[in-house]
Design a protein around this motif. Structure first.
Motif, short mmCIF file in Angstrom:
data_model
loop_
_atom_site.label_atom_id
_atom_site.label_comp_id
_atom_site.label_asym_id
_atom_site.label_seq_id
_atom_site.Cartn_x
_atom_site.Cartn_y
_atom_site.Cartn_z
N VAL A 100 30.01 -12.13 57.45
CA VAL A 100 29.54 -12.21 58.85
C VAL A 100 28.29 -13.07 58.92
O VAL A 100 28.15 -13.94 59.79
CB VAL A 100 29.26 -10.80 59.41
CG1 VAL A 100 28.52 -10.88 60.74
CG2 VAL A 100 30.57 -10.02 59.57
N VAL A 149 28.09 -16.65 61.02
CA VAL A 149 27.15 -16.79 62.13
C VAL A 149 26.15 -17.91 61.89
O VAL A 149 25.80 -18.66 62.81
CB VAL A 149 26.40 -15.45 62.38
CG1 VAL A 149 25.28 -15.63 63.40
CG2 VAL A 149 27.38 -14.38 62.86
N SER A 177 20.13 -13.62 69.04
CA SER A 177 21.40 -12.88 69.15
C SER A 177 22.21 -13.01 67.86
O SER A 177 22.93 -12.09 67.48
CB SER A 177 22.21 -13.40 70.34
OG SER A 177 22.48 -14.79 70.20
N VAL A 200 23.79 -9.96 65.50
CA VAL A 200 25.17 -9.88 65.00
C VAL A 200 25.18 -9.72 63.48
O VAL A 200 25.95 -8.93 62.92
CB VAL A 200 25.96 -11.14 65.41
CG1 VAL A 200 27.34 -11.14 64.76
CG2 VAL A 200 26.09 -11.21 66.93
N GLY A 220 26.62 -6.63 61.35
CA GLY A 220 27.63 -6.85 60.31
C GLY A 220 27.27 -6.15 59.01
O GLY A 220 28.13 -5.52 58.38
N ALA A 261 35.40 -9.11 66.80
CA ALA A 261 35.06 -10.31 66.03
C ALA A 261 35.96 -11.48 66.40
O ALA A 261 35.51 -12.62 66.52
CB ALA A 261 35.17 -10.02 64.54
N LEU A 316 34.89 -12.93 69.79
CA LEU A 316 33.66 -13.71 69.65
C LEU A 316 33.93 -15.05 68.96
O LEU A 316 33.38 -16.09 69.35
CB LEU A 316 32.62 -12.91 68.87
CG LEU A 316 32.05 -11.68 69.56
CD1 LEU A 316 31.12 -10.92 68.63
CD2 LEU A 316 31.30 -12.06 70.84
#
Length: 520
Positions: free
Chosen positions: A85, A89, A100, A104, A108, A131, A134
């Protein structure tokens, strides 16, 4: 691959082999071989990417070690997902671009440590679906913004989430025991593919791709060369500056000076020259310092971009010349119309009026022939005045508002009139008058309307004319209603004319003419 990363890679692979030997028997290849392959793929992908993307490299290698930790200890089974994750990201680095993103990432890691969450199939489906949503949204934004690195990361995230959802559903629909091994093998295959895809995304970009950025810049005018380079090279910290002789320094688009002291420890500055003189500088990842063709490729791309900009500027200049020429022709045409109208009024019309008065006096003596001649002369005078009016409208002598009031009185359809009293350039008033005259004539002849409205106003420095009727609609510029001529006239003074005419709804003409002379 540097020696330290090569050593780490060897240690990771050796540790993976030892882990598989401890956890599985040799006669269980369907268990230990894919398991070993996942860790090896993550560690090799990370080690191979290290020279140019240390953040992503560390996360990939850490995910590989976390994968083997999950093989040794059940409570660590899902630790690698937190790292994945984080990688998705923040790709291609280790720091996300926003707060943000950090939220996340923390979520994760929290879910990865909380093993029972992933062991619940319903919770797994919900988390993976979230997920997936997103990632798909991020993928769409990345395509719209032409962000190569985000496309790669979001594509990987979406693929892994889809595999997790499919596996959880399979374990719910089929017995958990029967679906466990197939879903595990599918997930392991997806992880190997994801590691390979991420490694490809982190590879040094081909120098030809840098030149290809010119094409992308031509298609996406909002993208700058710096943004496009940063995305293709996977270096969000990249800075581009051009030489300013006045300050003897390289300056970026934020007017900040580019210096080596401002660059990070893992960044270098590449200087570009043009004709032996300083031209531009690029602060970028040090991995490109060993690429001797990188500067040449960037220089070629920049030269092509400059040529592209020069061609655009030349086209815009030529378009401006054509527009100015159209305007001059329209002005000359209107002046000639006005001159002819004045000549008709000054000589032929005045003499005909004298003749008409003389014949009128003689016809009162009762001569029928003289009566007919006087009537024909009066009709000739009416036609002559209409001809002169068509050449240049006398109604405008008192201003546009009085001219449009005269038009409204002559129109056979009731007219709701709203006209500004503010005077503007004569060319704009003439264009507005002809627009309203042609529109009202079309309404009377073709529209079958019961009412028509004319609104003329100045709004935010724009002279606006709107003529709308409630007739049958269906008018088109190519339909022979004179709209093409009106469009040319409005555009010749820098304006634009919009025709809206849906069948059964009516017709609305909207002309917008900037008062500053700049074309819209």
């Amino acid at each position: 691959m540097r020696r330290s990363w090569l050593a780490l890679c060897v240690v990771g692979i050796a540790g993976g082999i030892a882990t598989e030997a401890w956890a599985y028997e040799l006669d269980q290849p369907l268990l230990w071989l894919p398991d070993l392959g996942v860790g090896v793929a993550l560690i090799i992908a990370g080690s191979a990417s290290a020279p140019r993307a240390r953040g992503a490299a560390w996360l990939l290698v850490a995910a590989g070690f976390a994968w083997y930790a999950g093989t040794l200890a059940p409570e660590a089974t899902y630790w690698h997902r937190g790292l994945l994750v984080h990688l998705i990201v923040s790709f291609p680095g280790a720091r996300p671009a926003s707060r943000s993103g950090w939220l996340v990432i923390m979520a994760g890691y929290a879910v990865a440590v909380a093993g029972p969450v992933w062991r619940d199939e319903s919770a797994s489906i919900i988390l993976a679906a979230l997920a997936l949503v997103l990632c798909v949204a991020g993928l769409r934004r990345a395509f719209l913004r032409r962000q190569r690195s985000r496309r790669i990361a979001c594509g990987v995230g979406a693929g892994l989430a889809a595999v997790l959802i499919a596996g959880a559903i399979a374990r719910l629909v089929v017995s958990a025991g029967a679906a466990a091994l197939p879903s595990l093998l599918a997930y392991e295959a997806a992880l190997v593919i994801a590691a390979s895809y991420l490694w490809v995304g982190l590879r040094p970009v081909a120098t030809a791709t840098v030149t290809d950025l010119v094409i992308e810049l031509g298609e996406n005018r909002s993208t700058t060369l710096r943004d496009a380079l940063a995305d293709v090279l996977g270096d969000p910290k990249l800075r581009l500056g051009y030489w300013q002789a006045s300050s003897a320094s390289y300056v970026d688009d934020r007017r900040s000076s580019l210096t080596l002291s401002a660059a990070g420890a893992d960044q270098v500055m590449t200087r570009i020259e043009r004709d032996g003189q300083p031209f531009a500088a690029l602060v970028h990842d040090s991995a490109f310092a060993t690429d001797s063709t990188f500067a040449k490729a960037f220089s070629a791309a920049d030269r092509l971009t400059s040529v592209h900009a020069a061609l655009n500027a030349d086209i815009q200049a030529r378009a401006a010349d054509v527009s100015a020429s159209r305007h001059r022709l329209q002005v000359a045409s209107d002046e000639e119309r006005r001159r002819l109208e004045r000549r008709l009024a000054a000589a032929p019309e005045s003499r005909l009026i004298e003749m008409s008065d003389e014949l009128g006096r003689l016809s009162r003596q009762g001569n029928a022939h003289l009566n007919r001649a006087a009537e024909q002369l009066r009709q000739t005078l009416v036609e002559l005045r209409e001809l002169a009016h068509g050449l240049y409208p006398r109604d405008l002598a008192g201003g546009l508002s009085m001219g449009l009031e005269a038009l409204a009185r002559r129109c056979t359809v009731p007219v709701e009139l709203s006209v500004t009293r503010e005077r503007v350039d004569s060319q704009i008033e003439v264009a507005a008058y002809y627009l309203c005259a042609e529109a009202l004539a079309n309404v009377a002849k073709h529209a079958q309307a019961s009412t028509v409205s004319v609104d003329v106003a100045v709004r935010s420095g724009v002279f606006t004319v709107r003529v709308a009727d409630n007739g049958v609609g269906g008018a088109t510029p190519t339909g022979g209603t004179g709209l093409l001529g009106l469009i040319d006239r409005v555009e010749s003074i820098g304006g634009q004319l919009l025709v809206e005419s849906e069948p059964g709804v009516g017709t609305k003409l909207t002309a917008e003419i900037p008062l500053d002379g700049q074309p819209r």
